[in-house]
Structures are given as C-alpha cells and as structure tokens.
Scaffold this motif. Structure first.
Motif, PDB file in Angstrom:
ATOM      1  N   THR A 118       0.955  -1.346  -0.080  1.00 34.81           N
ATOM      2  CA  THR A 118       0.051  -0.020   0.047  1.00 34.81           C
ATOM      3  C   THR A 118       0.873   1.463   0.042  1.00 34.81           C
ATOM      4  O   THR A 118       0.219   2.416  -0.121  1.00 34.81           O
ATOM      5  CB  THR A 118      -0.960  -0.090   1.302  1.00 34.81           C
ATOM      6  OG1 THR A 118      -0.063   0.070   2.448  1.00 34.81           O
ATOM      7  CG2 THR A 118      -1.874  -1.059   1.144  1.00 34.81           C
ATOM      8  N   THR A 119       2.449   1.055   0.136  1.00 33.30           N
ATOM      9  CA  THR A 119       3.007   2.491   0.181  1.00 33.30           C
ATOM     10  C   THR A 119       3.516   3.097  -1.185  1.00 33.30           C
ATOM     11  O   THR A 119       3.639   4.092  -1.307  1.00 33.30           O
ATOM     12  CB  THR A 119       4.015   2.346   1.302  1.00 33.30           C
ATOM     13  OG1 THR A 119       5.089   1.402   0.482  1.00 33.30           O
ATOM     14  CG2 THR A 119       3.522   1.817   2.601  1.00 33.30           C
ATOM     15  N   GLY A 120       3.600   2.194  -1.956  1.00 33.57           N
ATOM     16  CA  GLY A 120       4.313   2.235  -3.174  1.00 33.57           C
ATOM     17  C   GLY A 120       5.786   2.696  -3.118  1.00 33.57           C
ATOM     18  O   GLY A 120       6.546   3.194  -4.107  1.00 33.57           O
ATOM     19  N   ASP A 121       6.370   2.345  -2.034  1.00 35.10           N
ATOM     20  CA  ASP A 121       7.755   2.492  -1.729  1.00 35.10           C
ATOM     21  C   ASP A 121       8.655   1.378  -2.214  1.00 35.10           C
ATOM     22  O   ASP A 121       8.262   0.369  -2.416  1.00 35.10           O
ATOM     23  CB  ASP A 121       8.225   2.688  -0.387  1.00 35.10           C
ATOM     24  CG  ASP A 121       9.481   2.770   0.030  1.00 35.10           C
ATOM     25  OD1 ASP A 121      10.210   3.691  -0.196  1.00 35.10           O
ATOM     26  OD2 ASP A 121      10.033   1.703   0.599  1.00 35.10           O
ATOM     27  N   VAL A 122       9.744   1.768  -2.994  1.00 34.40           N
ATOM     28  CA  VAL A 122      10.697   0.780  -3.671  1.00 34.40           C
ATOM     29  C   VAL A 122      10.952  -0.528  -2.764  1.00 34.40           C
ATOM     30  O   VAL A 122      10.778  -1.569  -3.081  1.00 34.40           O
ATOM     31  CB  VAL A 122      12.074   1.332  -4.313  1.00 34.40           C
ATOM     32  CG1 VAL A 122      12.620   0.320  -5.052  1.00 34.40           C
ATOM     33  CG2 VAL A 122      11.308   2.231  -5.436  1.00 34.40           C
ATOM     34  N   THR A 123      11.581  -0.057  -1.463  1.00 34.33           N
ATOM     35  CA  THR A 123      11.937  -0.970  -0.567  1.00 34.33           C
ATOM     36  C   THR A 123      10.906  -2.047  -0.213  1.00 34.33           C
ATOM     37  O   THR A 123      10.910  -3.137  -0.235  1.00 34.33           O
ATOM     38  CB  THR A 123      12.756  -0.348   0.595  1.00 34.33           C
ATOM     39  OG1 THR A 123      13.853   0.325   0.047  1.00 34.33           O
ATOM     40  CG2 THR A 123      13.393  -1.410   1.411  1.00 34.33           C
ATOM     41  N   ALA A 124       9.813  -1.290  -0.005  1.00 34.66           N
ATOM     42  CA  ALA A 124       8.499  -2.034   0.417  1.00 34.66           C
ATOM     43  C   ALA A 124       7.930  -2.975  -0.714  1.00 34.66           C
ATOM     44  O   ALA A 124       7.338  -4.007  -0.232  1.00 34.66           O
ATOM     45  CB  ALA A 124       7.471  -0.858   1.035  1.00 34.66           C
ATOM     46  N   ALA A 125       7.974  -2.449  -1.796  1.00 40.28           N
ATOM     47  CA  ALA A 125       7.496  -3.288  -2.933  1.00 40.28           C
ATOM     48  C   ALA A 125       8.249  -4.518  -3.083  1.00 40.28           C
ATOM     49  O   ALA A 125       7.818  -5.741  -3.130  1.00 40.28           O
ATOM     50  CB  ALA A 125       7.439  -2.367  -4.115  1.00 40.28           C
ATOM     51  N   VAL A 126       9.534  -4.370  -3.146  1.00 38.32           N
ATOM     52  CA  VAL A 126      10.617  -5.570  -3.195  1.00 38.32           C
ATOM     53  C   VAL A 126      10.191  -6.547  -1.831  1.00 38.32           C
ATOM     54  O   VAL A 126      10.454  -7.608  -2.098  1.00 38.32           O
ATOM     55  CB  VAL A 126      11.922  -5.165  -3.166  1.00 38.32           C
ATOM     56  CG1 VAL A 126      12.936  -6.374  -3.369  1.00 38.32           C
ATOM     57  CG2 VAL A 126      12.212  -4.072  -4.728  1.00 38.32           C
ATOM     58  N   GLN A 127      10.389  -5.845  -0.788  1.00 39.22           N
ATOM     59  CA  GLN A 127       9.936  -6.659   0.489  1.00 39.22           C
ATOM     60  C   GLN A 127       8.740  -7.573   0.349  1.00 39.22           C
ATOM     61  O   GLN A 127       8.669  -8.678   0.684  1.00 39.22           O
ATOM     62  CB  GLN A 127      10.163  -5.767   1.672  1.00 39.22           C
ATOM     63  CG  GLN A 127      10.161  -6.682   2.938  1.00 39.22           C
ATOM     64  CD  GLN A 127      11.021  -7.433   3.151  1.00 39.22           C
ATOM     65  OE1 GLN A 127      12.238  -7.261   2.871  1.00 39.22           O
ATOM     66  NE2 GLN A 127      10.793  -9.052   3.391  1.00 39.22           N
ATOM     67  N   ALA A 128       7.771  -7.062  -0.184  1.00 37.69           N
ATOM     68  CA  ALA A 128       6.416  -7.503  -0.432  1.00 37.69           C
ATOM     69  C   ALA A 128       6.407  -8.871  -1.171  1.00 37.69           C
ATOM     70  O   ALA A 128       5.920 -10.196  -0.816  1.00 37.69           O
ATOM     71  CB  ALA A 128       5.323  -6.801  -1.094  1.00 37.69           C
ATOM     72  N   VAL A 129       7.484  -8.788  -2.224  1.00 33.23           N
ATOM     73  CA  VAL A 129       7.773  -9.929  -3.077  1.00 33.23           C
ATOM     74  C   VAL A 129       8.558 -10.909  -2.421  1.00 33.23           C
ATOM     75  O   VAL A 129       8.287 -12.168  -2.362  1.00 33.23           O
ATOM     76  CB  VAL A 129       8.325  -9.595  -4.328  1.00 33.23           C
ATOM     77  CG1 VAL A 129       8.826 -10.834  -5.107  1.00 33.23           C
ATOM     78  CG2 VAL A 129       7.595  -8.510  -5.343  1.00 33.23           C
ATOM     79  N   ALA A 130       9.351 -10.612  -1.607  1.00 34.07           N
ATOM     80  CA  ALA A 130      10.231 -11.546  -0.653  1.00 34.07           C
ATOM     81  C   ALA A 130       9.485 -12.211   0.140  1.00 34.07           C
ATOM     82  O   ALA A 130       9.928 -13.350   0.427  1.00 34.07           O
ATOM     83  CB  ALA A 130      11.558 -10.610  -0.143  1.00 34.07           C
ATOM     84  N   ASP A 131       8.444 -11.546   0.927  1.00 38.54           N
ATOM     85  CA  ASP A 131       7.531 -12.273   1.760  1.00 38.54           C
ATOM     86  C   ASP A 131       6.832 -13.348   1.445  1.00 38.54           C
ATOM     87  O   ASP A 131       6.343 -14.173   2.034  1.00 38.54           O
ATOM     88  CB  ASP A 131       6.674 -11.035   2.306  1.00 38.54           C
ATOM     89  CG  ASP A 131       7.536 -10.211   3.379  1.00 38.54           C
ATOM     90  OD1 ASP A 131       8.615 -10.437   3.645  1.00 38.54           O
ATOM     91  OD2 ASP A 131       6.803  -8.952   3.419  1.00 38.54           O
ATOM     92  N   ILE A 132       6.467 -13.391   0.016  1.00 37.69           N
ATOM     93  CA  ILE A 132       5.513 -14.235  -0.499  1.00 37.69           C
ATOM     94  C   ILE A 132       6.251 -15.524  -1.313  1.00 37.69           C
ATOM     95  O   ILE A 132       5.549 -16.180  -1.812  1.00 37.69           O
ATOM     96  CB  ILE A 132       4.303 -13.772  -1.151  1.00 37.69           C
ATOM     97  CG1 ILE A 132       4.897 -12.924  -2.335  1.00 37.69           C
ATOM     98  CG2 ILE A 132       3.611 -12.749  -0.120  1.00 37.69           C
ATOM     99  CD1 ILE A 132       3.572 -12.585  -3.381  1.00 37.69           C
ATOM    100  N   VAL A 133       7.714 -15.100  -1.635  1.00 44.56           N
ATOM    101  CA  VAL A 133       8.096 -15.634  -3.096  1.00 44.56           C
ATOM    102  C   VAL A 133       8.073 -17.359  -2.760  1.00 44.56           C
ATOM    103  O   VAL A 133       7.987 -18.127  -3.735  1.00 44.56           O
ATOM    104  CB  VAL A 133       9.591 -15.520  -3.016  1.00 44.56           C
ATOM    105  CG1 VAL A 133      10.440 -15.646  -1.692  1.00 44.56           C
ATOM    106  CG2 VAL A 133      10.159 -15.807  -4.378  1.00 44.56           C
ATOM    107  N   ALA A 134       7.926 -17.642  -1.210  1.00 41.44           N
ATOM    108  CA  ALA A 134       8.015 -19.202  -1.213  1.00 41.44           C
ATOM    109  C   ALA A 134       6.751 -19.740  -1.447  1.00 41.44           C
ATOM    110  O   ALA A 134       6.666 -20.989  -1.316  1.00 41.44           O
ATOM    111  CB  ALA A 134       8.474 -19.535   0.224  1.00 41.44           C
ATOM    112  N   ASP A 135       5.648 -19.118  -1.651  1.00 38.82           N
ATOM    113  CA  ASP A 135       4.358 -19.677  -1.629  1.00 38.82           C
ATOM    114  C   ASP A 135       3.911 -19.673  -2.868  1.00 38.82           C
ATOM    115  O   ASP A 135       2.387 -20.254  -3.067  1.00 38.82           O
ATOM    116  CB  ASP A 135       3.358 -18.777  -0.673  1.00 38.82           C
ATOM    117  CG  ASP A 135       3.832 -18.652   0.854  1.00 38.82           C
ATOM    118  OD1 ASP A 135       4.360 -19.658   1.225  1.00 38.82           O
ATOM    119  OD2 ASP A 135       3.904 -17.706   1.373  1.00 38.82           O
TER     120      ASP A 135
END
Length: 415
Positions: A118-135
């Motif tokens: 929801t922030t649009g921040d670059v770091t947060a966007a990449v982290q959102a992908v990292a959080d779910i990549v295993a699933d």
C-alpha cells in the motif's frame, strides 16, 4: 548511458512514492474465491488426496506426471503484487489482473492471489515480493517500483516472475537479464502519438494539452508521443493546433532535464489534477490527454464541469469513466495492452516455452494502440481512417515517435 539512467530512475523512485502513502506496513493479500475466478489450491489438493488408490500408479505414469510438472502443466499458484491502488483500480493494475483471470478461464486448476503493497515505496515493494516468494509458482509484479526483484528471482530459480513496466536491475541500479524474469516495457510514445493525432484532428479550439503525473520515463514517453502526433497532423493536414503548457507545471525527468509538459507531481493528487485541468481549460484547451494515475480523476472532473471539453484516457479503455449525465466526455483512450501480454506469458509457462528476457512491446505485437470501436469512442470516421493509416506506418517503423531516451525529441521528430 542506459545503465546510468536506470540507476537514476531507481534513486528517483526511492525519493517519490508511486501513488502516495497508505496506512498499512504489511502487504494485504486476498486469494480469489473459486466461484469468482478459479478453484482454490486447497480444493485442488483435496482432489489429489481423494483420487482412487485402488490401483497403484505405474512408473511410466509417475514419470509422465513429473514431466508435466516440469513443463508447467501442473496447476499454478499465481500471485499478483501491486501497489498501492490494488487490482480493482480500473486502470493499470486491473488490466494486468484481467490478463491473469483470462488465463485462468482456460486453466481452471490455477489460482491467483492479489497482494497489495500500500505504500508504493521501492523497498517495501521488493520486500512484499520477498515475503511471499516461497508460496507461489508465478509472481506478477505491476510497476517499475519492482525493478529490484532481480536478486529474489535469482535466489528462487523455481519461481517464474512476470515484471510489467520495468526491467530488473541489480543493487547498483544496472539493468540485468534474469533467466526466470520475463520483463516487459511498452512503447508508450506510440499510443501517445495516436492520442495526439486524435486531439489535433478533433479539436475545435485548436488548443490541446497533455497532463502527466511524474516525469518518469513512461510518462515522458506519453507526452513526447502526444506532441509528435499533434506535429504530424499539423504538417500533413496543414493545421495549426497549439499544445498548451503551463510553465509552473513543467516536468523534470530522471536525468534532471526539463521536459516541459504539464506535470501534477503525483499520481494521487486529485485536487491538483483539477487545478491543472481548470487552468488548461481557461487557456482555451478543448481536448486533454491524461496519463496521471488517480491524479487524472481531478482533471476528468474539471473536464466534466466544463462545456465542450473532451478527455483522452490512458493505458486502458476509460470510456465508462467519462459518463456525464446523458453525455460522455471521453473522446478515445490510448492503450498499453498489458492484459494480453500477461496472458501470453502465463501460457508460455504452461507450454514450457517461458524464457527470461527484457522486451519493449510495440504496435507490431498489438501491444500499443487506441480505442476506435463504435460505442467506446467519439472519433469521426475520417479521424479513425487517418490514425489507422498512421498506425500501419508506426507498426512498420516508418514513423518513430520521440521518446524519453530514444535520442529523438518532439522538436526533432520527422518521418
């Protein structure tokens, strides 16, 4: 130069969020119910567990099943990560999502889960992908704020990534090609060119304008393409259509260059969008092309409140947004055909032909264009005929509109 520009893009995006800040620090996920989009993964697993076991699978059958899985025939768990407006924004994110839903119609065992950062921040966007990549088996990332997923992809070679509107980059911001990322950008300048032609051919006041959000490359491409389209009509039709710019809203691109135009400075500032829209209308503009995200809604409101002013939409068909009482203010929309290319990418995963690449999609793959269908635009038959003729020249490479970094400016544009 290209690598340096990419580094500048990333640093500028870090400084400015794409659409503004939300209140949540965690990505919101919502798996699409089976009855709405596809079967759930749990149902698929249950079906597998309840399969008859009276006869043991032969070794050949097991080998065949394993081969199917490796070529993508098994059910795919797909995630689409967007920020911050989600997959029902009626525009960029939703068009990508619709490509997934169309794919699932033909592959009902596959599932999709929207993930909203929801922030649009670059770091947060990449982290959102990292959080779910295993699933997930496939992750679709919508927007240039996801360029930094390269390392995540390299560390998870069994997951396929579809990156829309950006190319992957390393920690220094240099463009890289990754085996499991299919990254697509679009020649927005082509669609902007068609919008400029439409405006120049349909204006009655001989004053038109383009309004953008922030001077990121895709927005500058739309602006430059629009300006080239107006120039083309002026020179081929003997007209003198003026492109109106407000000096106080000139844009500065990621290299620091002044690109002119009318830039709101945000993709989420409807109030300023309306201010800019009203100012242009006061200058006599009667057709305005808008590529400004949610800020464009403010321009649209200004257009609806004016008399005899038309709006050209962007990215997707915005005709329904133009309803204004018994009338409609949308003249046409410039298209960036994302849904088709997302669907194509998913099909390549299933048929085993998926390959990592960084590609710029153009008219020759039906990836850029404009809305001309009856009932979805208000262009005259003569205007459509002239734009279609130019479309073929764009498709064939005879007409090459200016873009932010293709070495051509609107002033230099020739054909």
């Amino acid at each position: 130069m290209k690598k340096k520009v990419l580094a500048l893009i990333l640093s500028s995006v870090m400084a400015l969020s794409l659409f503004g800040c939300g209140n949540s620090d965690q990505p919101a996920t919502e798996e699409v119910p089976a009855e709405e989009a596809t079967e759930s993964t749990d149902d698929a697993d249950a079906a597998t567990e309840e399969a008859p076991e009276a006869e043991a699978e032969s070794t050949d059958d097991a080998a065949e099943a394993e081969a199917q899985e490796t070529t993508g025939d098994a059910a795919l768990k797909i995630a689409i990560v967007s920020s911050p407006s989600g997959v029902d924004d009626g525009s960029f994110n939703e068009d990508n999502y619709n490509g997934i839903l169309t794919f699932i119609e033909s592959h009902p065992d596959c599932t999709v889960t929207p993930v909203q950062e929801t922030t649009g921040d670059v770091t947060a966007a990449v982290q959102a992908v990292a959080d779910i990549v295993a699933d997930y088996d496939v992750i679709v990332c919508c927007g240039f704020q996801f360029a930094g997923i390269a390392t995540i992809a390299q560390e998870n070679p069994d997951v396929d990534f579809i990156l829309v509107d950006s190319f992957p980059s390393d920690a220094e911001g240099n463009e890289v090609t990754v085996d499991n990322i299919y990254a697509m950008q679009f020649a927005e300048q082509e669609s902007g060119f068609f919008a400029g032609m439409a405006a120049a051919l349909e204006t009655k006041s001989n004053k038109v304008a383009v309004v953008n959000g922030i001077a990121y490359p895709s927005n500058v491409n739309y602006q430059y393409g629009f300006e080239c389209g107006v120039k083309y009509v002026n020179e081929t039709e003997g007209t003198n259509v003026e492109i109106v710019e407000l000096a106080s809203y000139a844009g500065t691109d990621v290299t620091g260059a002044n690109v002119g135009g009318n830039y709101i400075g945000s993709f989420a500032d409807e109030a300023t969008g309306k201010v800019v829209g009203n100012a242009l209308i006061a200058e006599g503009v009667d057709i305005v092309f808008v590529a400004a995200g949610a800020s464009g809604n403010g321009v649209l409101t200004a257009v609806k409140e004016a008399e005899g002013v038309s709006f050209i939409g962007c990215d997707v068909d915005q005709y329904d947004d133009g309803a204004n009482g018994d009338a409609n203010v949308v003249l046409t929309s410039a298209l960036k055909v994302m849904h088709l290319n997302v669907e194509r990418s998913l099909n390549s995963i299933v048929d085993g032909t998926f390959k990592g690449a960084n590609v710029v999609l153009q008219a020759d793959t039906d990836s850029t264009g404009y809305v001309k269908e009856d009932g979805r635009c208000q262009l005259s038959a003569d205007t459509i005929s002239k734009i279609d003729a130019a479309y073929e020249q764009v498709k064939g490479g005879t007409i090459v509109p200016a873009a932010n970094f293709n070495g051509v400016t609107p002033e230099d544009f020739t054909w």
